[in-house]
Design a protein around this motif. Structure first.
Motif, mmCIF file in Angstrom:
data_model
loop_
_atom_site.group_PDB
_atom_site.id
_atom_site.type_symbol
_atom_site.label_atom_id
_atom_site.label_comp_id
_atom_site.label_asym_id
_atom_site.label_seq_id
_atom_site.Cartn_x
_atom_site.Cartn_y
_atom_site.Cartn_z
ATOM 1 N N ALA A 83 -18.759 -16.887 29.348
ATOM 2 C CA ALA A 83 -17.552 -16.974 30.174
ATOM 3 C C ALA A 83 -17.836 -17.763 31.450
ATOM 4 N N GLU A 84 -18.932 -17.446 32.106
ATOM 5 C CA GLU A 84 -19.276 -18.155 33.340
ATOM 6 C C GLU A 84 -19.569 -19.627 33.069
ATOM 7 N N ASP A 85 -20.212 -19.915 31.945
ATOM 8 C CA ASP A 85 -20.456 -21.316 31.570
ATOM 9 C C ASP A 85 -19.145 -22.065 31.338
ATOM 10 N N ALA A 86 -18.200 -21.385 30.696
ATOM 11 C CA ALA A 86 -16.901 -22.014 30.426
ATOM 12 C C ALA A 86 -16.167 -22.297 31.733
ATOM 13 N N GLU A 94 -13.185 -33.198 36.723
ATOM 14 C CA GLU A 94 -12.528 -33.925 37.802
ATOM 15 C C GLU A 94 -11.117 -34.353 37.429
ATOM 16 N N LYS A 95 -10.872 -34.509 36.124
ATOM 17 C CA LYS A 95 -9.552 -34.920 35.665
ATOM 18 C C LYS A 95 -9.090 -33.991 34.545
ATOM 19 N N THR A 96 -7.777 -33.884 34.413
ATOM 20 C CA THR A 96 -7.211 -33.074 33.338
ATOM 21 C C THR A 96 -7.098 -33.916 32.081
ATOM 22 N N ASP A 97 -7.989 -33.653 31.131
ATOM 23 C CA ASP A 97 -7.964 -34.365 29.863
ATOM 24 C C ASP A 97 -7.600 -33.384 28.747
ATOM 25 N N SER A 98 -7.726 -33.808 27.509
ATOM 26 C CA SER A 98 -7.347 -32.959 26.379
ATOM 27 C C SER A 98 -8.190 -31.693 26.304
ATOM 28 N N SER A 99 -9.428 -31.754 26.779
ATOM 29 C CA SER A 99 -10.283 -30.567 26.739
ATOM 30 C C SER A 99 -9.782 -29.489 27.702
ATOM 31 N N VAL A 100 -9.216 -29.918 28.834
ATOM 32 C CA VAL A 100 -8.653 -28.959 29.785
ATOM 33 C C VAL A 100 -7.398 -28.318 29.191
ATOM 34 N N LEU A 101 -6.608 -29.104 28.498
ATOM 35 C CA LEU A 101 -5.424 -28.557 27.831
ATOM 36 C C LEU A 101 -5.826 -27.535 26.775
ATOM 37 N N SER A 102 -6.888 -27.831 26.037
ATOM 38 C CA SER A 102 -7.396 -26.874 25.044
ATOM 39 C C SER A 102 -7.943 -25.622 25.726
ATOM 40 N N PHE A 103 -8.571 -25.806 26.890
ATOM 41 C CA PHE A 103 -9.065 -24.652 27.640
ATOM 42 C C PHE A 103 -7.918 -23.722 27.996
ATOM 43 N N VAL A 185 -7.543 -23.571 19.933
ATOM 44 C CA VAL A 185 -8.986 -23.406 19.756
ATOM 45 C C VAL A 185 -9.184 -22.297 18.723
ATOM 46 N N LYS A 186 -9.809 -22.639 17.621
ATOM 47 C CA LYS A 186 -9.911 -21.723 16.485
ATOM 48 C C LYS A 186 -10.478 -20.361 16.865
ATOM 49 N N ALA A 187 -11.575 -20.333 17.586
ATOM 50 C CA ALA A 187 -12.216 -19.061 17.926
ATOM 51 C C ALA A 187 -11.316 -18.194 18.793
ATOM 52 N N CYS A 188 -10.516 -18.816 19.640
ATOM 53 C CA CYS A 188 -9.596 -18.061 20.497
ATOM 54 C C CYS A 188 -8.430 -17.515 19.691
ATOM 55 N N ASP A 189 -7.932 -18.304 18.729
ATOM 56 C CA ASP A 189 -6.876 -17.802 17.844
ATOM 57 C C ASP A 189 -7.391 -16.645 16.994
ATOM 58 N N GLU A 190 -8.647 -16.743 16.568
ATOM 59 C CA GLU A 190 -9.242 -15.653 15.790
ATOM 60 C C GLU A 190 -9.374 -14.396 16.642
ATOM 61 N N PHE A 191 -9.636 -14.572 17.920
ATOM 62 C CA PHE A 191 -9.735 -13.422 18.813
ATOM 63 C C PHE A 191 -8.379 -12.737 18.964
ATOM 64 N N SER A 192 -7.321 -13.516 19.147
ATOM 65 C CA SER A 192 -5.999 -12.903 19.282
ATOM 66 C C SER A 192 -5.551 -12.265 17.971
ATOM 67 N N GLU A 193 -6.026 -12.794 16.836
ATOM 68 C CA GLU A 193 -5.732 -12.171 15.545
ATOM 69 C C GLU A 193 -6.405 -10.802 15.463
ATOM 70 N N GLY A 313 -16.751 -13.047 23.921
ATOM 71 C CA GLY A 313 -17.842 -13.969 24.249
ATOM 72 C C GLY A 313 -17.859 -15.172 23.317
ATOM 73 N N LYS A 314 -17.594 -14.915 22.048
ATOM 74 C CA LYS A 314 -17.528 -16.014 21.072
ATOM 75 C C LYS A 314 -16.408 -16.979 21.425
ATOM 76 N N ALA A 315 -15.278 -16.429 21.864
ATOM 77 C CA ALA A 315 -14.156 -17.284 22.256
ATOM 78 C C ALA A 315 -14.526 -18.145 23.463
ATOM 79 N N PHE A 316 -15.181 -17.560 24.448
ATOM 80 C CA PHE A 316 -15.567 -18.324 25.641
ATOM 81 C C PHE A 316 -16.650 -19.354 25.322
ATOM 82 N N PHE A 317 -17.523 -19.036 24.365
ATOM 83 C CA PHE A 317 -18.520 -20.016 23.945
ATOM 84 C C PHE A 317 -17.824 -21.255 23.392
ATOM 85 N N SER A 318 -16.771 -21.053 22.619
ATOM 86 C CA SER A 318 -16.012 -22.190 22.079
ATOM 87 C C SER A 318 -15.300 -22.954 23.187
#
Length: 351
Positions: A83-86, A94-103, A185-193, A313-318
């Motif tokens: 979580a802290e790494d994420a 520095e900029k909002t890119d597609s990875s930030v949107l996925s975050f 993000v697959k791992a996050c969707d799996e967490f909400s499931e 933790g798995k979700a935050f790792f993703s």
């Protein structure tokens, strides 16, 4: 801790508190927190107001031990690092890119316990309420009242302006498109499931069956795990959110209302808000166990909390991998926050 204090904590101490340290502080003060926990008073008529009802939580010392064991368990330690790494990767963007949107998309999925677990517990309890014997109604109502305290803020019944908080924050980062399916993000969707399955588990079984009653206790225990995790998570991020927002959108420094809205999602969940929700869920679980004559198993609570931490933790790792687009193990990444706080080193991050 007060959320305003945490907001300025990094500037005061020059080094931020880790999730581990925040958890330690809460657990050390657990007896005090529990002694203050109450179901609030309620206006009955214009002239009459009920008194507040102190929470009944038993075996506090044993609970402290369980929570400490969970906090110090290697699975929890690893999950907190993810979580802290994420969050570090997010803060360094520095900029909002597609990875930030996925975050933002994935992070939102990790915070759906209220709707997918706690709210479903309330719905199930409410549906069964008509079948509760008169002698059990008082204790049953106490369970419902505690679960209301778990969910009221997230559903806008406790904090004014709660609805739209996430939208305001994402908009300030220029990330309003996070809702699009392409950013899932697959791992996050799996967490909400997992959360959904917890909320509906055994809901069609006989009301007085052990399976049905145990499933409700388990769901409340997941709520405990989630709220206490969230307490550490939000208090952790609250130390950096203002500085990050101002770095992304400097104009917020002259627009008090916009800045308050932008940081409102994080700060509105920080302080003691989430921890208090977790203790109300704990009170509900113990009260329901007494009513339903189901053993409140401390080992079961411990295992459920560790399992929750493993999954989140798995979700935050993703999320961290999405933001960094690399698979470097977190242990190879030295000097967390070195770019933000040069005087901060790993030696005072986690002992």
């Amino acid at each position: 801790m007060n959320s305003v204090i945490l907001q300025n904590y990094a500037d005061v101490k020059k080094t931020p508190s880790s999730m581990q340290e925040l958890g330690d502080v809460f657990i050390e003060s657990l007896p005090t927190h529990i002694s203050k926990l109450k179901i609030p008073a309620r206006s009955i008529t214009e002239e009459f107001r009920s008194v507040s009802t102190p929470a009944q939580i038993d075996h506090v010392e044993q609970l402290q031990g369980v929570m400490h064991d969970v906090l110090c368990h290697p699975i929890t330690q690893e999950a907190q690092t993810h979580a802290e790494d994420a969050f570090e990767a997010f803060l360094e963007k520095e900029k909002t890119d597609s990875s930030v949107l996925s975050f933002f998309n994935g992070w939102n999925e990790t915070h759906r316990t209220t709707s997918l677990v706690s709210a479903k517990v309330i719905m199930r309890l409410s549906a069964d309420a008509v079948h509760i014997s008169q002698e059990d109604q008082s204790s049953y109502h106490i369970v419902l009242a505690h679960m209301h305290e778990v969910t009221k803020d997230d559903f806008g019944l406790g904090q004014n302006g709660h609805d739209g908080m996430y939208k305001y924050m994402a908009s300030a980062f220029g990330a309003s498109a996070w809702v699009d399916d392409q950013y899932k993000v697959k791992a996050c969707d799996e967490f909400s499931e997992f959360l959904y399955e917890t909320g509906v588990s055994a809901h069609k079984s006989a009301m007085n069956s052990h399976e049905h009653r145990q499933s409700l206790v388990d769901a409340m225990m997941v709520s405990v795990a989630s709220e206490l995790w969230n307490g550490r998570e939000y208090n952790y991020l609250s130390q950096f959110i203002k500085k990050k927002l101002l770095s992304v959108e400097p104009s917020l420094s002259t627009d008090t209302k916009a800045l308050r809205n932008a940081k409102g999602y994080v700060l509105g969940h920080s302080g003691e808000v989430e921890n208090r929700h977790g203790l109300h869920a704990l009170a509900a679980a113990q009260n329901f166990s007494r009513y339903a004559r189901v053993n409140f198993d401390m080992d079961r609570l411990k295992n459920i909390m560790i399992n929750y931490n493993k999954r989140v933790g798995k979700a935050f790792f993703s999320l961290r991998n999405v933001l960094t687009d690399q698979e470097i193990p977190h242990r190879c990444k030295p000097h967390r926050f070195a770019a933000i706080y040069p005087e901060y080193s790993e030696t005072n991050h986690r002992q």
